[in-house]
Write a protein that holds these residues in place. Structure first.
Motif, PDB file in Angstrom:
ATOM      1  N   PRO A  39       0.812  -1.221   0.000  1.00  0.00           N
ATOM      2  CA  PRO A  39       0.000   0.000   0.000  1.00  0.00           C
ATOM      3  C   PRO A  39       0.842   1.266   0.000  1.00  0.00           C
ATOM      4  N   ARG A  40       0.289   2.336  -0.515  1.00  0.00           N
ATOM      5  CA  ARG A  40       0.924   3.657  -0.481  1.00  0.00           C
ATOM      6  C   ARG A  40       0.330   4.454   0.662  1.00  0.00           C
ATOM      7  N   ILE A  41       1.142   5.324   1.236  1.00  0.00           N
ATOM      8  CA  ILE A  41       0.652   6.209   2.292  1.00  0.00           C
ATOM      9  C   ILE A  41       0.730   7.628   1.754  1.00  0.00           C
ATOM     10  N   ASN A  42      -0.317   8.409   1.941  1.00  0.00           N
ATOM     11  CA  ASN A  42      -0.256   9.802   1.504  1.00  0.00           C
ATOM     12  C   ASN A  42       0.191  10.686   2.649  1.00  0.00           C
ATOM     13  N   LEU A 113      20.796   7.760  11.005  1.00  0.00           N
ATOM     14  CA  LEU A 113      19.549   8.117  10.328  1.00  0.00           C
ATOM     15  C   LEU A 113      18.429   7.374  11.029  1.00  0.00           C
ATOM     16  N   ALA A 114      17.394   8.092  11.396  1.00  0.00           N
ATOM     17  CA  ALA A 114      16.278   7.439  12.104  1.00  0.00           C
ATOM     18  C   ALA A 114      14.961   8.098  11.733  1.00  0.00           C
ATOM     19  N   THR A 115      13.974   7.269  11.452  1.00  0.00           N
ATOM     20  CA  THR A 115      12.608   7.755  11.231  1.00  0.00           C
ATOM     21  C   THR A 115      11.747   7.250  12.375  1.00  0.00           C
ATOM     22  N   MET A 118       6.283   5.586  13.622  1.00  0.00           N
ATOM     23  CA  MET A 118       4.962   6.023  13.137  1.00  0.00           C
ATOM     24  C   MET A 118       4.989   6.403  11.655  1.00  0.00           C
ATOM     25  N   TRP A 119       6.140   6.938  11.195  1.00  0.00           N
ATOM     26  CA  TRP A 119       6.219   7.472   9.841  1.00  0.00           C
ATOM     27  C   TRP A 119       7.105   6.643   8.914  1.00  0.00           C
ATOM     28  N   GLN A 120       7.524   5.445   9.391  1.00  0.00           N
ATOM     29  CA  GLN A 120       8.379   4.633   8.520  1.00  0.00           C
ATOM     30  C   GLN A 120       7.613   4.154   7.289  1.00  0.00           C
ATOM     31  N   ARG A 121       8.359   3.978   6.218  1.00  0.00           N
ATOM     32  CA  ARG A 121       7.818   3.562   4.920  1.00  0.00           C
ATOM     33  C   ARG A 121       6.833   4.588   4.365  1.00  0.00           C
ATOM     34  N   SER A 122       7.108   5.862   4.644  1.00  0.00           N
ATOM     35  CA  SER A 122       6.287   6.886   4.007  1.00  0.00           C
ATOM     36  C   SER A 122       7.159   7.941   3.334  1.00  0.00           C
ATOM     37  N   GLY A 123       8.453   7.669   3.198  1.00  0.00           N
ATOM     38  CA  GLY A 123       9.313   8.552   2.408  1.00  0.00           C
ATOM     39  C   GLY A 123      10.231   9.460   3.214  1.00  0.00           C
ATOM     40  N   VAL A 124      10.066   9.494   4.536  1.00  0.00           N
ATOM     41  CA  VAL A 124      10.832  10.435   5.363  1.00  0.00           C
ATOM     42  C   VAL A 124      12.339  10.173   5.257  1.00  0.00           C
ATOM     43  N   GLY A 125      12.745   8.896   5.398  1.00  0.00           N
ATOM     44  CA  GLY A 125      14.174   8.557   5.317  1.00  0.00           C
ATOM     45  C   GLY A 125      14.757   8.940   3.967  1.00  0.00           C
ATOM     46  N   SER A 126      13.999   8.725   2.903  1.00  0.00           N
ATOM     47  CA  SER A 126      14.483   9.066   1.555  1.00  0.00           C
ATOM     48  C   SER A 126      14.640  10.575   1.388  1.00  0.00           C
ATOM     49  N   TYR A 127      13.716  11.337   1.950  1.00  0.00           N
ATOM     50  CA  TYR A 127      13.853  12.807   1.867  1.00  0.00           C
ATOM     51  C   TYR A 127      15.113  13.269   2.591  1.00  0.00           C
ATOM     52  N   ASP A 151      23.383  -7.218  11.260  1.00  0.00           N
ATOM     53  CA  ASP A 151      21.990  -7.637  11.441  1.00  0.00           C
ATOM     54  C   ASP A 151      20.990  -6.733  10.734  1.00  0.00           C
ATOM     55  N   ASN A 152      21.401  -5.486  10.460  1.00  0.00           N
ATOM     56  CA  ASN A 152      20.431  -4.465  10.051  1.00  0.00           C
ATOM     57  C   ASN A 152      20.068  -4.579   8.571  1.00  0.00           C
ATOM     58  N   LEU A 153      19.351  -5.659   8.251  1.00  0.00           N
ATOM     59  CA  LEU A 153      18.973  -5.905   6.862  1.00  0.00           C
ATOM     60  C   LEU A 153      18.078  -4.798   6.299  1.00  0.00           C
ATOM     61  N   PRO A 154      17.144  -4.217   7.095  1.00  0.00           N
ATOM     62  CA  PRO A 154      16.358  -3.119   6.525  1.00  0.00           C
ATOM     63  C   PRO A 154      17.225  -1.960   6.053  1.00  0.00           C
ATOM     64  N   SER A 155      18.282  -1.629   6.807  1.00  0.00           N
ATOM     65  CA  SER A 155      19.073  -0.479   6.357  1.00  0.00           C
ATOM     66  C   SER A 155      19.997  -0.865   5.194  1.00  0.00           C
ATOM     67  N   LEU A 156      20.468  -2.125   5.165  1.00  0.00           N
ATOM     68  CA  LEU A 156      21.260  -2.560   3.999  1.00  0.00           C
ATOM     69  C   LEU A 156      20.406  -2.498   2.732  1.00  0.00           C
ATOM     70  N   PHE A 158      17.699  -0.526   2.396  1.00  0.00           N
ATOM     71  CA  PHE A 158      17.368   0.888   2.179  1.00  0.00           C
ATOM     72  C   PHE A 158      18.502   1.600   1.424  1.00  0.00           C
ATOM     73  N   TYR A 159      19.731   1.449   1.901  1.00  0.00           N
ATOM     74  CA  TYR A 159      20.839   2.189   1.270  1.00  0.00           C
ATOM     75  C   TYR A 159      21.171   1.645  -0.124  1.00  0.00           C
ATOM     76  N   GLN A 160      21.159   0.317  -0.279  1.00  0.00           N
ATOM     77  CA  GLN A 160      21.500  -0.223  -1.609  1.00  0.00           C
ATOM     78  C   GLN A 160      20.427   0.143  -2.635  1.00  0.00           C
ATOM     79  N   ARG A 161      19.179   0.212  -2.210  1.00  0.00           N
ATOM     80  CA  ARG A 161      18.097   0.639  -3.107  1.00  0.00           C
ATOM     81  C   ARG A 161      18.293   2.088  -3.548  1.00  0.00           C
ATOM     82  N   ARG A 162      19.069   2.833  -2.749  1.00  0.00           N
ATOM     83  CA  ARG A 162      19.278   4.246  -3.069  1.00  0.00           C
ATOM     84  C   ARG A 162      20.680   4.512  -3.591  1.00  0.00           C
ATOM     85  N   GLY A 163      21.290   3.496  -4.199  1.00  0.00           N
ATOM     86  CA  GLY A 163      22.536   3.699  -4.945  1.00  0.00           C
ATOM     87  C   GLY A 163      23.813   3.536  -4.151  1.00  0.00           C
TER      88      GLY A 163
HETATM   89  C1  LIG Z   1      16.139   2.762   7.659  1.00  0.00           C
HETATM   90  C2  LIG Z   1      15.102   3.851   7.933  1.00  0.00           C
HETATM   91  C3  LIG Z   1      15.818   5.138   8.335  1.00  0.00           C
HETATM   92  C4  LIG Z   1      14.280   4.082   6.653  1.00  0.00           C
HETATM   93  O1  LIG Z   1      13.430   5.198   6.884  1.00  0.00           O
HETATM   94  P1  LIG Z   1      11.994   5.360   6.208  1.00  0.00           P
HETATM   95  O2  LIG Z   1      11.521   6.725   6.577  1.00  0.00           O
HETATM   96  O3  LIG Z   1      11.114   4.221   6.544  1.00  0.00           O
HETATM   97  O4  LIG Z   1      12.380   5.328   4.666  1.00  0.00           O
HETATM   98  P2  LIG Z   1      11.430   5.590   3.395  1.00  0.00           P
HETATM   99  O5  LIG Z   1      10.011   5.645   3.812  1.00  0.00           O
HETATM  100  O6  LIG Z   1      11.968   6.744   2.655  1.00  0.00           O
HETATM  101  O7  LIG Z   1      11.713   4.323   2.530  1.00  0.00           O
HETATM  102  C5  LIG Z   1      11.450   3.026   3.026  1.00  0.00           C
HETATM  103  C6  LIG Z   1      10.528   2.321   2.067  1.00  0.00           C
HETATM  104  O8  LIG Z   1       9.236   2.891   2.145  1.00  0.00           O
HETATM  105  C7  LIG Z   1       8.752   3.121   0.815  1.00  0.00           C
HETATM  106  N1  LIG Z   1       7.878   4.271   0.740  1.00  0.00           N
HETATM  107  C8  LIG Z   1       8.243   5.555   0.590  1.00  0.00           C
HETATM  108  N2  LIG Z   1       7.172   6.360   0.511  1.00  0.00           N
HETATM  109  C9  LIG Z   1       6.097   5.557   0.673  1.00  0.00           C
HETATM  110  C10 LIG Z   1       4.713   5.797   0.716  1.00  0.00           C
HETATM  111  N3  LIG Z   1       4.198   7.021   0.580  1.00  0.00           N
HETATM  112  N4  LIG Z   1       3.899   4.731   0.911  1.00  0.00           N
HETATM  113  C11 LIG Z   1       4.409   3.495   1.081  1.00  0.00           C
HETATM  114  N5  LIG Z   1       5.716   3.203   1.034  1.00  0.00           N
HETATM  115  C12 LIG Z   1       6.552   4.229   0.830  1.00  0.00           C
HETATM  116  C13 LIG Z   1       9.996   3.419   0.058  1.00  0.00           C
HETATM  117  O9  LIG Z   1       9.758   3.278  -1.331  1.00  0.00           O
HETATM  118  C14 LIG Z   1      10.958   2.428   0.642  1.00  0.00           C
HETATM  119  O10 LIG Z   1      10.864   1.159   0.075  1.00  0.00           O
HETATM  120  P3  LIG Z   1      11.655   0.781  -1.243  1.00  0.00           P
HETATM  121  O11 LIG Z   1      13.117   0.999  -1.006  1.00  0.00           O
HETATM  122  O12 LIG Z   1      11.280  -0.658  -1.418  1.00  0.00           O
HETATM  123  O13 LIG Z   1      11.162   1.657  -2.337  1.00  0.00           O
HETATM  124  C15 LIG Z   1      14.095   3.424   9.058  1.00  0.00           C
HETATM  125  O14 LIG Z   1      13.646   2.132   8.793  1.00  0.00           O
HETATM  126  C16 LIG Z   1      14.688   3.470  10.456  1.00  0.00           C
HETATM  127  O15 LIG Z   1      14.600   4.476  11.165  1.00  0.00           O
HETATM  128  N6  LIG Z   1      15.269   2.342  10.889  1.00  0.00           N
HETATM  129  C17 LIG Z   1      15.882   2.238  12.214  1.00  0.00           C
HETATM  130  C18 LIG Z   1      17.218   2.965  12.299  1.00  0.00           C
HETATM  131  C19 LIG Z   1      18.208   2.511  11.254  1.00  0.00           C
HETATM  132  O16 LIG Z   1      18.383   1.333  10.987  1.00  0.00           O
HETATM  133  N7  LIG Z   1      18.915   3.489  10.649  1.00  0.00           N
HETATM  134  C20 LIG Z   1      19.874   3.187   9.575  1.00  0.00           C
HETATM  135  C21 LIG Z   1      21.235   2.966  10.080  1.00  0.00           C
HETATM  136  S1  LIG Z   1      22.111   4.505  10.207  1.00  0.00           S
END
Ligand SMILES: CC(C)(COP(=O)(O)OP(=O)(O)OC[C@H]1O[C@@H](n2cnc3c(N)ncnc32)[C@H](O)[C@@H]1OP(=O)(O)O)[C@@H](O)C(=O)NCCC(=O)NCCS
Length: 200
Positions: A39-42, A113-115, A118-127, A151-156, A158-163
């Motif tokens: 799902p997408r989040i607005n 980097l930390a989101t 409540m707001w994870q997977r909504s684009g905050v980390g990418s911004y 262990d931190n597979l979500p961040s591996l 996240f970063y590889q998806r972003r180049g």
């Molecule tokens: C890693 C971390 C910072 C990512 O932050 P985030 O704000 O969730 O990142 P984003 O929302 O920008 O991106 C995460 C995913 O959500 C997706 N997403 C972005 N906007 C979205 C939306 N509107 N609706 C649904 N999904 C969305 C992104 O596309 C991305 O998935 P993809 O790579 O498959 O495309 C967060 O998971 C976190 O705080 N983790 C704990 C701390 C940590 O591990 N930090 C990194 C080490 S320094």
């Protein structure tokens, strides 16, 4: 060297379950594959800016929740996240995410980097990451670097998806600082530092 409790304590609740929405500890989170049906989040508009003095407490709280300490070991040094400049992502009032950084030679080092879960997977980390990259370009730096733990597979992901590409593995650099194994994401023991970079 920083005191052990400043560095590698057990990790607190930091991730949000994509299915039920519950906030979970590192060790309570698991991987699940999804396809394009996810799902997408607005979001309301997100403003990313340098942290002001008034933002520092909220940014500190975000980092402490994820890292449960302010001092981390990265690139062979103990770095105090709290002393670093930071970017914050603001939607309404309190920052929903923060990115601490420092300059390291020709690179911008993303120290943390930390989101807010409540707001994870909504684009905050990418911004936040995009703004850090803009900053690095403005400063005529050549690279961004970041380190994470094995262990931190979500961040591996996240970063590889972003180049970002993996550059180094430093085996046991984390476990060497702890007296007993620390459970990380999905209960995987936190042992090693993994370094990534993105060339500009
Ligand atoms: C890693 C971390 C910072 C990512 O932050 P985030 O704000 O969730 O990142 P984003 O929302 O920008 O991106 C995460 C995913 O959500 C997706 N997403 C972005 N906007 C979205 C939306 N509107 N609706 C649904 N999904 C969305 C992104 O596309 C991305 O998935 P993809 O790579 O498959 O495309 C967060 O998971 C976190 O705080 N983790 C704990 C701390 C940590 O591990 N930090 C990194 C080490 S320094």
């Amino acid at each position: 060297m920083a005191h052990e409790s400043d560095q590698f304590g057990a990790k607190p609740a930091v991730l949000r379950c994509a299915r039920c929405g519950r906030f979970v500890d590192w060790a309570e989170a698991y991987l699940q594959l999804v396809c394009g049906c996810r799902p997408r989040i607005n979001l309301p508009p997100v403003l990313v800016r340098e942290a002001t003095d008034a933002d520092r407490a909220a940014a500190r709280q975000l980092f402490e929740r994820d890292f449960r300490r302010t001092k981390i070991v990265a690139f062979g040094e103990v770095v105090d996240i709290d002393q670093m400049p930071a970017l914050v992502a603001v939607m309404s009032e309190a920052p929903s995410g923060a990115l601490a950084y420092r300059l390291m030679g020709d690179a911008l080092h993303i120290v943390a980097l930390a989101t807010d879960p409540m707001w994870q997977r909504s684009g905050v980390g990418s911004y936040l990451l995009a703004e850090a990259e803009l900053l690095a370009r403005r400063l005529a730096l050549r690279r961004l670097v970041v380190s994470t733990t094995n262990d931190n597979l979500p961040s591996l992901y996240f970063y590889q998806r972003r180049g970002y590409s993996l550059t180094d593995l430093v085996p046991n650099s984390v476990s060497a600082h702890t007296s007993k194994p620390v459970p990380g994401f999905a209960g995987i023991p936190v042992r090693d530092e993994l370094r990534l970079e993105k060339r500009l």
